[in-house]
Design a protein around this motif. Structure first.
Motif, mmCIF file in Angstrom:
data_model
loop_
_atom_site.group_PDB
_atom_site.id
_atom_site.type_symbol
_atom_site.label_atom_id
_atom_site.label_comp_id
_atom_site.label_asym_id
_atom_site.label_seq_id
_atom_site.Cartn_x
_atom_site.Cartn_y
_atom_site.Cartn_z
ATOM 1 N N CYS A 585 63.221 62.655 33.150
ATOM 2 C CA CYS A 585 64.313 63.946 32.881
ATOM 3 C C CYS A 585 64.075 65.004 32.712
ATOM 4 C CB CYS A 585 65.508 63.435 31.671
ATOM 5 S SG CYS A 585 66.313 64.917 31.875
ATOM 6 N N THR A 586 63.817 66.160 33.421
ATOM 7 C CA THR A 586 63.889 67.632 33.210
ATOM 8 C C THR A 586 63.724 68.492 32.302
ATOM 9 O OG1 THR A 586 64.903 68.045 35.188
ATOM 10 C CG2 THR A 586 62.468 67.769 35.360
ATOM 11 N N ASP A 587 63.498 69.063 31.838
ATOM 12 C CA ASP A 587 64.113 70.174 31.307
ATOM 13 C C ASP A 587 64.833 70.432 30.044
ATOM 14 O OD1 ASP A 587 63.591 71.596 34.052
ATOM 15 O OD2 ASP A 587 66.215 72.228 34.136
ATOM 16 N N VAL A 588 64.251 69.296 29.429
ATOM 17 C CA VAL A 588 64.625 68.780 27.803
ATOM 18 C C VAL A 588 64.372 69.811 27.381
ATOM 19 C CG1 VAL A 588 64.867 67.035 26.291
ATOM 20 C CG2 VAL A 588 64.702 66.429 28.714
ATOM 21 N N PHE A 589 65.045 69.949 26.311
ATOM 22 C CA PHE A 589 65.231 71.271 25.200
ATOM 23 C C PHE A 589 64.021 70.612 23.694
ATOM 24 C CE2 PHE A 589 65.065 74.672 21.927
ATOM 25 C CZ PHE A 589 65.001 75.937 22.192
ATOM 26 N N ASP A 590 63.071 70.501 23.590
ATOM 27 C CA ASP A 590 61.961 69.806 22.180
ATOM 28 C C ASP A 590 61.963 71.010 21.476
ATOM 29 O OD1 ASP A 590 60.657 68.385 21.024
ATOM 30 O OD2 ASP A 590 59.120 69.894 20.955
ATOM 31 N N THR A 591 62.671 70.962 20.606
ATOM 32 C CA THR A 591 62.970 71.560 19.273
ATOM 33 C C THR A 591 62.241 72.010 18.435
ATOM 34 O OG1 THR A 591 65.769 71.494 19.823
ATOM 35 C CG2 THR A 591 65.022 72.544 17.547
ATOM 36 N N PHE A 592 61.135 73.345 18.170
ATOM 37 C CA PHE A 592 60.530 73.424 16.950
ATOM 38 C C PHE A 592 61.786 73.739 15.696
ATOM 39 C CE2 PHE A 592 57.406 75.497 19.275
ATOM 40 C CZ PHE A 592 56.543 73.968 19.964
ATOM 41 N N ILE A 593 62.498 74.140 15.808
ATOM 42 C CA ILE A 593 63.202 74.254 14.114
ATOM 43 C C ILE A 593 64.747 74.774 15.326
ATOM 44 C CG2 ILE A 593 62.142 76.907 14.294
ATOM 45 C CD1 ILE A 593 62.532 76.601 11.209
ATOM 46 N N SER A 594 65.583 74.893 14.169
ATOM 47 C CA SER A 594 67.290 75.594 14.707
ATOM 48 C C SER A 594 67.740 76.281 14.204
ATOM 49 C CB SER A 594 67.967 74.200 14.912
ATOM 50 O OG SER A 594 67.460 72.768 14.974
ATOM 51 N N ALA A 595 68.247 76.828 14.806
ATOM 52 C CA ALA A 595 68.449 78.497 14.545
ATOM 53 C C ALA A 595 69.726 77.985 12.959
ATOM 54 C CB ALA A 595 69.764 78.824 15.051
ATOM 55 N N ASP A 596 69.505 78.960 11.796
ATOM 56 C CA ASP A 596 70.263 78.707 10.303
ATOM 57 C C ASP A 596 69.506 77.320 9.190
ATOM 58 O OD1 ASP A 596 71.439 79.412 8.626
ATOM 59 O OD2 ASP A 596 73.666 78.716 8.982
ATOM 60 N N GLN A 597 68.663 76.556 10.257
ATOM 61 C CA GLN A 597 67.730 75.861 9.661
ATOM 62 C C GLN A 597 67.070 76.533 8.581
ATOM 63 O OE1 GLN A 597 65.578 72.986 12.155
ATOM 64 N NE2 GLN A 597 64.386 72.806 10.652
ATOM 65 N N SER A 598 67.505 76.110 7.099
ATOM 66 C CA SER A 598 66.676 76.433 6.061
ATOM 67 C C SER A 598 64.749 76.445 6.585
ATOM 68 C CB SER A 598 66.367 75.954 4.519
ATOM 69 O OG SER A 598 68.828 76.180 4.252
ATOM 70 N N VAL A 599 63.761 76.809 6.549
ATOM 71 C CA VAL A 599 62.524 77.036 6.336
ATOM 72 C C VAL A 599 61.208 77.832 4.420
ATOM 73 C CG1 VAL A 599 60.337 77.331 8.123
ATOM 74 C CG2 VAL A 599 62.629 77.806 8.356
ATOM 75 N N ALA A 600 61.239 76.729 4.242
ATOM 76 C CA ALA A 600 60.171 77.090 2.787
ATOM 77 C C ALA A 600 59.559 78.057 3.741
ATOM 78 C CB ALA A 600 59.795 75.972 2.286
ATOM 79 N N LEU A 601 58.837 78.789 3.044
ATOM 80 C CA LEU A 601 57.064 79.391 3.201
ATOM 81 C C LEU A 601 56.276 78.575 2.939
ATOM 82 C CD1 LEU A 601 56.498 82.562 3.285
ATOM 83 C CD2 LEU A 601 56.451 82.465 0.779
ATOM 84 N N GLY A 602 55.596 79.017 4.246
ATOM 85 C CA GLY A 602 54.498 77.672 4.485
ATOM 86 C C GLY A 602 54.876 77.081 5.120
ATOM 87 N N GLU A 603 56.078 76.995 5.726
ATOM 88 C CA GLU A 603 56.607 75.256 5.772
ATOM 89 C C GLU A 603 55.804 74.880 7.522
ATOM 90 O OE1 GLU A 603 60.698 72.621 7.430
ATOM 91 O OE2 GLU A 603 60.611 73.570 4.615
ATOM 92 N N LEU A 604 55.452 74.600 7.711
ATOM 93 C CA LEU A 604 54.726 74.132 9.235
ATOM 94 C C LEU A 604 55.432 73.026 10.153
ATOM 95 C CD1 LEU A 604 51.224 73.979 7.971
ATOM 96 C CD2 LEU A 604 52.014 76.317 8.193
#
Length: 694
Positions: A585-604
């Protein structure tokens, strides 16, 4: 290899569907190396030229934010739409924030704590002057001469409004000529560098080395990554910092900086609008007068007088009295009302350290005080004709600047309870040019227009009724109030204890009253004194301790395009690609991070790749983004290619049969960073994310 793990990442995604272009015979699923998948692994893609081995998101306890203490001084530049300035603090005296020297020039009725964001280039496009000096020199030029000079003002908004911002984006000067935006921003930053280093040298008694300075540049929180990267590129071009030492520059988000400073507020350094009974807002002079004396009148007045002379603001080592009222988990909103944009952030206090957590992604829009200028221009077009105004701006650019300066000082006098009219000086060249253009007088135009609330004064002025002036504010303030209403309806934005109103536009009594009426006592409205310097002071504090904001919210969803094993009934048939008997299946979006997702400082966010060929030196992987929280395919509406991840493995050759390049992407800071290492050799791989080439 499991079906979940067989996911191919493609760098061909510039096309709406890459199926036709993925003809590389190298596309075959490769088995993982000795590295074991994590429990409950995310799907493991492999690329036509790179195999993705591991996908994981981890919280690194080391905050990946360089400490400010290796520098002698932190200098913050508040690069505003209408006005700009700098402030600094020595790392050995972090409680003393020094604001820049008083600028020469200025306007009656307008504070000159900062200088106008105006720049003047000579006819051969060399830097001439910045701020009041630029404006005054341009004003004094003969009209026949001024049309050859390049004068620019309020140009910062171009970075927000340009859809496809690039290094080659240009700006239009007052005379209609175009100039590269990167050059203008670099000239401005070079000016501030020279001013600040000279002041530091004078203060320390010896020539100050730029390498001893940590620089901080403020930008609106709602700016996208290309605009932030553009400011960094301008800093490199200006010589503020070098590409070899990017950590010397920190990009600070304006409402975050304001939030950091507001933690330090003492009672005599602010106005609590909740205590105002007249519902008419309060003027900047009230801020320093009546409301200040609520604490200790003698102490407060002495404090202000001393600070005005020394330009040094003492910041408490402990939190201010206002902050001491906050308990663990309390929430507050910062509304940064500037010239170009209005930025809103929602923070939660984390005790005992007083660290901050962002509860909802930064929001806002182009609702700054410039909107009132545009409304005034529309009014002039209605009275005198669009054709005349357009022509006048080109033929008499310096006189147009004069007219807008005259309007600016009267704009600041607008208030809810005002009864007497406001007079705006019309430059003589406006009156003269109109007569030549139309064949009749300005007075005649006013009589013939249907605008009843603007009259002609015999002293050569436009006389506006208070209602007329207030109506110019209405569209802009309505935008702000509408946005505030929408924000306060979000579940994350409930039980807000304080609303901090900051930025130059926050001085407007009309805006203050509108916010009071909208909140109806639900939150206490706090306005710091010297409200136009709040961001500047906070940016210095941020430079001293960049780890103060512990958790942020991602404004967008970021990811890459991949190929997944085709699942009948789940994936659309038009996405089917058959390769060597395998259905993908082509064009699949592999998400790194989602909109409005909490991200801690230094989180990788971790991805591991391996080159398909030992000779491969560089790979470029397209990065996509969307405002939607959940994205299935890169071809969906609202998903766009926003940047590239570039991995340069030249010089890190390895004898290992399969090289693993481990890539770390950090989303919890004000900028997105990429780091990579060759696992077999332990050598660093050059990794960068570029948002400006698209």
């Amino acid at each position: 290899m499991t079906s979940q793990e067989e996911k191919i990442l493609t760098d061909e995604m510039a096309n709406s569907s890459p199926a036709k272009s993925v003809g590389d015979p190298g596309i075959t699923p490769l088995s993982p190396t000795h590295i074991q998948p994590q429990p409950q692994p995310q799907p493991q893609p492999c690329l036509s030229s790179w195999l993705l081995l591991i996908t994981e998101r981890q919280n690194d306890t080391n905050d990946q934010v360089p400490s400010g203490m290796s520098f002698m001084v932190v200098v913050a530049i508040d690069f505003g739409t209408t006005s700009s300035g700098y402030a600094y603090a020595f790392t050995k005296e972090p409680e003393c924030i020094h604001t820049m020297r008083r600028w020469e020039g200025g306007d009656p009725g307008v504070s000159n704590q900062k200088t106008p964001t105006t720049i003047l280039l000579t006819p051969d496009r060399k830097f001439h002057s910045f701020g009041y000096a630029a404006r005054d020199f341009y004003h004094d030029l003969d009209p026949s001469e001024s049309k050859h000079w390049l004068y620019l003002e309020k140009f910062k908004m171009k970075l927000h409004t340009t859809a496809n911002l690039s290094i080659n984006t240009d700006l239009q000067a007052a005379n209609g000529k175009r100039v590269k935006a990167l050059d203008i921003f670099a000239y401005a930053l070079a000016f501030f560098k020279e001013q600040a280093l000279k002041e530091l040298s004078d203060q320390t008694g010896c020539e100050f080395d730029n390498n001893d300075v940590r620089w901080v540049i403020t930008v609106p929180a709602i700016w996208k990554m290309p605009a932030k990267q553009f400011m960094r590129e301008a800093a490199y071009k200006s010589g503020l910092v070098s590409r070899d030492n990017p950590e010397q520059l920190i990009i600070a988000l304006e409402p975050e900086a304001a939030s950091i400073y507001c933690r330090k507020l003492r009672l005599h350094q602010m106005v609590d609008l909740s205590n105002q009974t007249n519902q008419n807002g309060c003027s900047p002079t009230d801020n320093v007068g009546t409301a200040m004396t609520q604490a200790s009148p003698g102490h407060a007045k002495e404090h202000v007088r001393r600070n005005r002379q020394s330009r040094t603001f003492l910041v408490e080592n402990v939190v201010g009295e206002l902050w001491s009222e906050l308990e663990e988990g309390d929430r507050y909103v910062v509304v940064d009302c500037g010239g170009g944009t209005v930025d809103l952030t929602v923070h939660q206090i984390r005790l005992p350290e007083g660290h901050l957590k962002e509860l909802y992604k930064a929001s806002g829009g182009p609702y700054g005080s410039l909107g009132i200028d545009y409304e005034f221009e529309k009014l002039l077009c209605k009275i005198f004709g669009q054709d005349f105004i357009d022509q006048f701006k080109i033929k008499r650019p310096a006189a147009w600047v004069d007219l807008m300066i005259a309007f600016e000082s009267r704009k600041r006098a607008a208030a809810p309870g005002r009864t007497n009219p406001l007079n705006i000086n019309l430059p003589f060249s406006f009156i003269d040019y109109y007569k030549k253009f139309r064949g009749h007088s300005v007075e005649h135009a006013l009589r013939k227009s249907n605008v009843d609330f603007v009259k002609w004064s015999s002293q050569g002025m436009l006389r506006m009724s208070p209602d007329a002036m207030n109506s110019l504010f209405k569209p802009t303030i309505e935008h702000i109030i509408q946005h505030l209403n929408e924000l306060f309806e979000k579940p994350e934005v409930c039980n807000i204890k304080f609303l901090f109103l900051v930025g130059g536009f926050a001085e407007s009594p009309l805006l203050q009253q509108a916010v009071q009426n909208m909140l109806q006592g639900r939150s206490r409205i706090i306005i710091p004194h010297d409200v136009g310097l709040t961001i500047l002071k906070g940016a210095v504090l941020f430079g001293l301790d960049p780890s103060i904001i512990k958790v942020r919210r991602s404004p967008l969803t970021y990811g890459v395009g991949v190929l997944n094993r085709f699942v009948e009934g789940k994936h659309p048939s038009e996405k089917l690609l058959v390769k060597d008997g395998t259905r993908w299946c082509t064009d699949v979006f592999d998400t790194f991070i989602s909109a409005d997702q909490s991200v801690a400082l230094g989180e990788l966010v971790k991805r591991s790749y391996t080159p398909a060929k030992p000779s491969q030196q560089v790979i470029v992987i397209h990065v996509y983004c969307s405002e939607k929280e959940s994205v299935g395919f890169i071809s969906e509406s609202g998903v766009k290619k926003c940047g590239t991840l570039r991995l340069d493995v030249s010089g890190t050759e390895s004898t290992a049969p399969r090289r693993e390049i481990q890539t770390h992407m950090q989303f919890g800071d004000t900028e997105i960073r990429a780091m990579a290492v060759d696992v077999s050799t332990g050598r660093t791989v050059k990794a960068s994310i570029d948002f400006l080439s698209h």
